[in-house]
Write a protein that holds these residues in place. Structure first.
Motif, short mmCIF file in Angstrom:
data_model
loop_
_atom_site.label_atom_id
_atom_site.label_comp_id
_atom_site.label_asym_id
_atom_site.label_seq_id
_atom_site.Cartn_x
_atom_site.Cartn_y
_atom_site.Cartn_z
N ARG A 139 0.92 -1.24 -0.15
CA ARG A 139 0.11 -0.01 -0.23
C ARG A 139 1.34 1.15 -0.43
O ARG A 139 0.61 2.34 -1.26
CB ARG A 139 -0.46 -0.10 1.19
N PHE A 140 1.76 1.60 0.54
CA PHE A 140 2.59 2.40 1.18
C PHE A 140 3.80 2.86 0.39
O PHE A 140 4.81 3.15 0.44
CB PHE A 140 3.16 2.61 2.55
N TYR A 141 4.52 1.16 -0.24
CA TYR A 141 5.64 1.14 -1.42
C TYR A 141 5.84 1.87 -2.48
O TYR A 141 6.93 2.92 -2.48
CB TYR A 141 5.50 0.35 -1.61
N PRO A 142 4.61 2.20 -3.04
CA PRO A 142 4.65 3.74 -3.85
C PRO A 142 5.17 4.77 -3.10
O PRO A 142 6.27 5.97 -3.82
CB PRO A 142 3.70 3.99 -4.55
N ALA A 143 4.07 5.53 -2.26
CA ALA A 143 4.72 6.61 -1.28
C ALA A 143 6.13 6.90 -0.94
O ALA A 143 7.02 8.08 -1.40
CB ALA A 143 3.88 6.55 -0.19
N PHE A 144 6.79 5.91 -0.30
CA PHE A 144 7.98 5.93 -0.07
C PHE A 144 9.72 5.97 -1.44
O PHE A 144 10.10 6.74 -1.83
CB PHE A 144 8.44 4.92 0.20
N GLN A 145 8.28 5.55 -2.32
CA GLN A 145 9.37 5.37 -3.64
C GLN A 145 9.51 6.68 -4.36
O GLN A 145 10.50 7.72 -5.11
CB GLN A 145 8.56 5.02 -4.71
N ALA A 157 3.78 12.71 -2.51
CA ALA A 157 3.99 11.65 -2.46
C ALA A 157 2.94 10.15 -2.16
O ALA A 157 2.54 9.62 -2.25
CB ALA A 157 5.22 11.07 -2.03
N LEU A 158 2.46 10.57 -0.93
CA LEU A 158 1.49 9.80 -0.03
C LEU A 158 -0.28 10.04 -0.74
O LEU A 158 -0.72 9.38 -1.00
CB LEU A 158 1.07 10.34 1.31
N ALA A 159 -0.18 11.04 -1.55
CA ALA A 159 -1.70 11.34 -1.84
C ALA A 159 -1.10 10.61 -2.91
O ALA A 159 -1.99 10.48 -3.43
CB ALA A 159 -1.87 12.83 -2.93
N SER A 160 -0.58 10.31 -3.74
CA SER A 160 0.18 10.09 -5.23
C SER A 160 0.07 8.54 -5.23
O SER A 160 -0.99 8.01 -5.32
CB SER A 160 0.73 10.33 -5.61
N ALA A 161 0.71 8.34 -3.82
CA ALA A 161 0.78 6.55 -4.14
C ALA A 161 -1.26 6.03 -3.27
O ALA A 161 -1.62 4.56 -3.75
CB ALA A 161 0.93 6.52 -2.27
N MET A 162 -1.93 6.96 -3.02
CA MET A 162 -3.16 6.40 -2.48
C MET A 162 -3.95 6.19 -3.62
O MET A 162 -4.90 5.98 -4.06
CB MET A 162 -3.48 7.15 -1.21
N VAL A 163 -3.54 7.73 -4.19
CA VAL A 163 -4.75 7.65 -5.49
C VAL A 163 -4.22 6.80 -5.79
O VAL A 163 -5.11 5.83 -7.22
CB VAL A 163 -4.69 9.16 -6.65
#
Length: 169
Positions: A139-145, A157-163
């Protein structure tokens, strides 16, 4: 009603934590190694990466700690942004939390499970523990990337990952 992996439970419904996790890993075909009666390590394929899983059993207080390592290292230059993102991510979690190990800068998801006086783990608890860890890492891997490689701010980053996650089917 039987679950698809119910047949793999060792010694009945509940077992010593490392034994139950070994049976789960075996049933799923996940590579693993029983390090000792108190520790098991293995590897699980997630949506974004292979995750190293380690479980450590503390008999004196009946706590099983699960660590899920997505093989993401945080450089010193990105440490501040990563910690800001960690705070935002951890607000979203009901179980476990993310952290960055001070030595080596490795991202880790950690969750402790307090077992009863008998110190036994059920198959459903074992499945839930591992699946939750992998799901949260995915779920959060993309935000860290996005923060570490894409130079996005932690909030963006968190907003983009959640979308992105909401758009997956």
């Amino acid at each position: 009603m039987r679950t698809e992996h119910e047949d793999y439970a060792p010694m009945g419904d509940d077992a010593a934590p490392v034994d139950m996790l070994a049976a789960l890993f075996e049933a799923r075909g996940w590579p693993h190694e029983v390090v000792s009666q108190e520790e098991i390590s293995g590897e699980v394929q997630g949506a974004w990466a292979n995750y190293q899983i380690r479980a450590i059993w503390r008999t004196h207080d009946n706590v099983l700690q699960l660590l899920c390592l997505p093989d993401v290292r945080v450089t010193e230059a990105k440490r501040r942004a990563a910690h800001e993102l960690l705070a935002l991510v951890n607000e979203q979690l009901w179980l476990g939390h993310f952290d960055v190990w001070s030595q080596g800068g490795m991202l880790v998801y950690r969750h402790g499970l307090l077992l009863g006086d008998e110190g036994l783990l059920s198959l459903s608890q074992a499945q839930g523990l591992v699946e939750t860890a992998v799901d949260e890492c995915d779920r959060f891997y993309p935000a860290f990337q996005f923060v570490l490689w894409g130079d996005k701010s932690p909030k963006d980053a968190l907003a983009s990952a959640m979308v992105d996650a909401a758009g997956e089917a």
